[in-house]
Design a protein around this motif. Structure first.
Motif, PDB file in Angstrom:
ATOM      1  N   MET A 121      -6.098   3.087  -4.246  1.00  0.00           N
ATOM      2  CA  MET A 121      -5.358   4.227  -4.864  1.00  0.00           C
ATOM      3  C   MET A 121      -4.117   4.105  -6.210  1.00  0.00           C
ATOM      4  O   MET A 121      -3.789   4.940  -6.785  1.00  0.00           O
ATOM      5  CB  MET A 121      -3.930   3.629  -3.780  1.00  0.00           C
TER       6      MET A 121
ATOM      7  N   HIS B 202       0.990  -1.172  -0.010  1.00  0.00           N
ATOM      8  CA  HIS B 202       0.054  -0.201  -0.366  1.00  0.00           C
ATOM      9  C   HIS B 202       0.731   0.972   0.291  1.00  0.00           C
ATOM     10  O   HIS B 202       0.774   2.165  -0.441  1.00  0.00           O
ATOM     11  CB  HIS B 202      -1.141   0.187   1.318  1.00  0.00           C
ATOM     12  N   SER B 203       2.076   1.387   1.006  1.00  0.00           N
ATOM     13  CA  SER B 203       3.458   2.605   0.749  1.00  0.00           C
ATOM     14  C   SER B 203       3.239   3.001  -0.307  1.00  0.00           C
ATOM     15  O   SER B 203       3.559   3.323  -0.709  1.00  0.00           O
ATOM     16  CB  SER B 203       4.050   1.694   1.576  1.00  0.00           C
TER      17      SER B 203
ATOM     18  N   GLU C 184      -7.097   9.599   6.124  1.00  0.00           N
ATOM     19  CA  GLU C 184      -6.220   8.065   6.202  1.00  0.00           C
ATOM     20  C   GLU C 184      -5.478   7.649   7.563  1.00  0.00           C
ATOM     21  O   GLU C 184      -4.924   6.694   7.682  1.00  0.00           O
ATOM     22  CB  GLU C 184      -5.166   8.348   5.119  1.00  0.00           C
TER      23      GLU C 184
ATOM     24  N   LYS D  72       1.208   4.625  -2.001  1.00  0.00           N
ATOM     25  CA  LYS D  72       0.737   5.802  -2.010  1.00  0.00           C
ATOM     26  C   LYS D  72       2.413   7.199  -1.554  1.00  0.00           C
ATOM     27  O   LYS D  72       2.111   7.546  -2.269  1.00  0.00           O
ATOM     28  CB  LYS D  72       0.513   5.827  -0.546  1.00  0.00           C
TER      29      LYS D  72
ATOM     30  N   THR E  27       2.355  10.820  -3.471  1.00  0.00           N
ATOM     31  CA  THR E  27       2.505  11.754  -2.643  1.00  0.00           C
ATOM     32  C   THR E  27       4.032  12.465  -3.294  1.00  0.00           C
ATOM     33  O   THR E  27       3.889  13.296  -3.455  1.00  0.00           O
ATOM     34  CB  THR E  27       3.387  11.058  -0.829  1.00  0.00           C
TER      35      THR E  27
ATOM     36  N   SER F 228      -5.808   3.749   8.488  1.00  0.00           N
ATOM     37  CA  SER F 228      -4.337   3.172   8.612  1.00  0.00           C
ATOM     38  C   SER F 228      -4.326   2.941  10.021  1.00  0.00           C
ATOM     39  O   SER F 228      -3.519   1.109   9.907  1.00  0.00           O
ATOM     40  CB  SER F 228      -3.243   3.779   8.824  1.00  0.00           C
TER      41      SER F 228
ATOM     42  N   ARG G  32      -9.575  10.856  -2.597  1.00  0.00           N
ATOM     43  CA  ARG G  32      -9.081   9.979  -1.598  1.00  0.00           C
ATOM     44  C   ARG G  32      -9.817  10.267  -0.165  1.00  0.00           C
ATOM     45  O   ARG G  32     -10.368   9.278   0.267  1.00  0.00           O
ATOM     46  CB  ARG G  32      -7.408  10.169  -1.514  1.00  0.00           C
TER      47      ARG G  32
ATOM     48  N   SER H  25      -5.743  -0.403  -1.883  1.00  0.00           N
ATOM     49  CA  SER H  25      -3.980   0.400  -2.738  1.00  0.00           C
ATOM     50  C   SER H  25      -5.010  -0.182  -3.862  1.00  0.00           C
ATOM     51  O   SER H  25      -4.491   0.323  -5.003  1.00  0.00           O
ATOM     52  CB  SER H  25      -3.239  -1.251  -2.037  1.00  0.00           C
TER      53      SER H  25
END
Length: 560
Positions: free
Chosen positions: A422, A263-264, A403, A267, A271, A407, A457, A419
């Motif tokens: 995303m 997921h990161s 968020e 993200k 970002t 999380s 989001r 995810s």
């Protein structure tokens, strides 16, 4: 499957939360003030090309290595940091397994750093590679990232055990060392007549100083970190898919970390997507103007929003973690009530704050730009990007709080589902950015595209949060978080008075003609004084209408 043992103080009390928030806000305030002063030297002694390369491209390399290596593990350990054994009779496996998992970022960070750095060196444009000491500077950033990852076990220990002061002192020392090292190298470059050849290396050495000092500071307080997983004396129950890891890690925590790492990655693309796009679309001097604007624009976000988001993640993780199955039904209901109240309070404050940012930021930013920006940057995209940031900040605030909650409570399957969404949001972001660029929005297109992305989001987060609390019997009424109508009227009246005065007194004409000297003119001083008085009145009305009731609600829940 076993679950990590939880500490007796499973959730932060009100005072601890406030202490943590104030400490982290203090850290961010110090870091941004130091960075602000530090940047004034950078803008003077580093060319826009060198600053753009370091602040956009090198920072992208650094954040990619760190984010992909540690973000998933950090979030997983925040949910259930085990209690440290206090006697030989206590089961030490959960704590040792957590230490093993905390050492994973360094293990995976080494290959990530190598691949990312080599890929960037070969993919960088000719203009970028032609700068003096380009490759040594890139390698210095990569080494700094790996050294910073050495502090991860101690960072996770400090956060898990509520030792916020340890983190604050470590990062504060690192920021100070980074500023001194970079500025010192730039001054030496200027005074020694190198003609800017040491600029890129100066940024790299500054980052290296930060990493080394953070490791030293953590180690001096908590001891030398465990840098590699070690086999446990006993093993957790095995599962077919993760049997080979069960003698090193708690498999449930490991699976959660893997899900959050995936997921990161998504993200991170969202970002840092602006840096990727601006690196592709803008020349090096344009990247310098964009980086300067984002640096100033993110002051509020980093000083206030980032610490609040981190504490919310820690608070909700410990309050609502599903790993704690020993709670009585009444306690779980009380925790859900406290969580919903805290979240609604957060959103309410953020919406009121956003209204003030939009009104006063829009009205007074043009004056601030002529004071803060060096003359050579006024002709870049910096003013345009900063004007767009005024609209971006409210979306950034609300999305960050929501968020942080997501999380904290999402299961691995829900993280995977998010995810996938995303990925869709990233497509929306990239498409929006390219479209707005083609329509002539310039570098501000990245900010407006981020607003579109964050809007999507936020809608997703609101839907998930509503469903979560509905399932636990605490349905949310989001209308209760909206600002009071009298507060909105006060804010709108303030905007009308400020804009009317600015137009009739020709404030911007005076600023454009006199530049920084206009700040001392009677017209501009009167304009600023009017805004100050109206700002105080707006805050007073908010406290009378909303703030005092929020405080009473907080004290009531704390007493319960």
């Amino acid at each position: 499957m076993s679950t990590p043992e939880r500490a007796p103080a499973a959730r932060l009390d009100g005072k601890a939360s406030l202490r943590s928030v104030s400490s982290l806000i203090g850290l961010q305030l110090f870091s941004r003030i130091a960075t602000f002063a530090f940047n004034q030297i950078l803008f003077r002694y580093a060319s826009p090309e060198a600053y753009g390369t370091a602040a956009v491209q090198f920072e992208l390399i650094l954040s990619t290595i760190l984010f992909l290596s540690r973000e998933g593990v950090r979030n997983a350990l925040l949910r259930a940091w085990p209690q440290k054994p206090t006697s030989p009779h206590h089961d030490s496996r959960p704590y040792n397994a957590a230490l093993n998992l905390a050492s994973v970022p360094l293990v995976v960070g080494l290959p990530i750093a190598a691949v990312t750095t080599l890929s960037y060196i070969f993919a960088a444009s000719k203009d970028t590679q032609s700068q003096a000491l380009f490759q040594p500077a890139v390698l210095t950033y990569a080494i700094a990232a790996v050294i910073e990852l050495m502090s991860e076990p101690l960072h996770n220990q400090a956060m898990g055990e509520g030792l916020t002061s340890v983190r604050v002192s470590a990062e504060g020392l690192g920021i100070t060392g980074k500023s001194l090292a970079t500025c010192g190298m730039l001054l030496f470059d200027s005074w020694s007549g190198y003609g800017g050849e040491l600029a890129l290396l100066a940024f790299g050495l500054g980052q290296l100083a930060y990493s080394v000092l953070v490791v030293v500071a953590y180690s001096s307080r908590l001891g030398w970190p465990q840098l590699w997983p070690v086999r446990l004396t006993g093993i957790f129950p095995r599962e077919s898919a993760t049997a080979q890891f069960s003698s090193f890690f708690n498999t449930e925590a490991l699976q959660l970390a893997l899900s959050m790492t995936y997921h990161s990655l998504i993200k991170h693309l969202l970002t840092e997507g602006d840096k990727v796009i601006v690196s592709w679309w803008s020349p090096l001097d344009g990247q310098g103007g964009y980086a300067l604007a984002v640096n100033y624009g993110s002051l509020v976000a980093r000083i206030v929003f980032q610490p609040v988001e981190e504490i919310c993640r820690l608070y909700f993780s410990k309050l609502l973690s599903e790993t704690n199955t020993s709670k009585a039904k009444a306690q779980r209901e009380s925790d859900s009530a406290n969580a919903s109240s805290a979240l609604m309070t957060l959103i309410s404050v953020q919406l009121a704050f956003s209204a003030l940012v939009l009104v006063f930021g829009h009205s007074y930013l043009p004056i601030a730009l002529h004071v803060l920006l060096p003359p050579q940057y006024l002709a870049t995209s910096a003013p345009q990007v900063l004007s767009a940031w005024v609209w971006y900040i409210p979306f950034l605030a609300i999305n960050g709080g929501l968020e942080a909650f997501l999380s904290s409570v999402m299961t691995p399957s829900q993280v995977r589902s998010q995810s996938r969404w995303m990925i869709a949001f990233s497509v929306v972001y990239i498409s929006s950015a390219i479209t707005l660029y083609s329509l002539g929005f310039g570098d501000a297109a990245l900010v407006y595209a981020n607003i579109i992305n964050l809007s999507a989001r936020i809608v997703y987060a609101l839907e998930f949060t509503s469903s979560y609390f509905l399932n636990v019997g605490r349905p949310l009424d989001w209308r209760a978080a909206l600002p009071h109508k009298y507060f909105v009227a006060m804010v709108w009246l303030s905007y009308t008075l400020i804009e009317t005065y600015a137009r009739r007194a020709a404030v911007m004409k005076a600023v454009e003609e006199s530049g920084r000297q206009a700040v001392f003119s009677r017209v501009v001083v009167s304009h600023i004084a009017l805004g100050g008085v109206l700002g105080i009145l707006c805050l007073t009305s908010w406290w009378i209408l909303i703030g005092s009731s929020l405080r009473s609600s907080y004290l009531h829940h704390k007493k319960d």
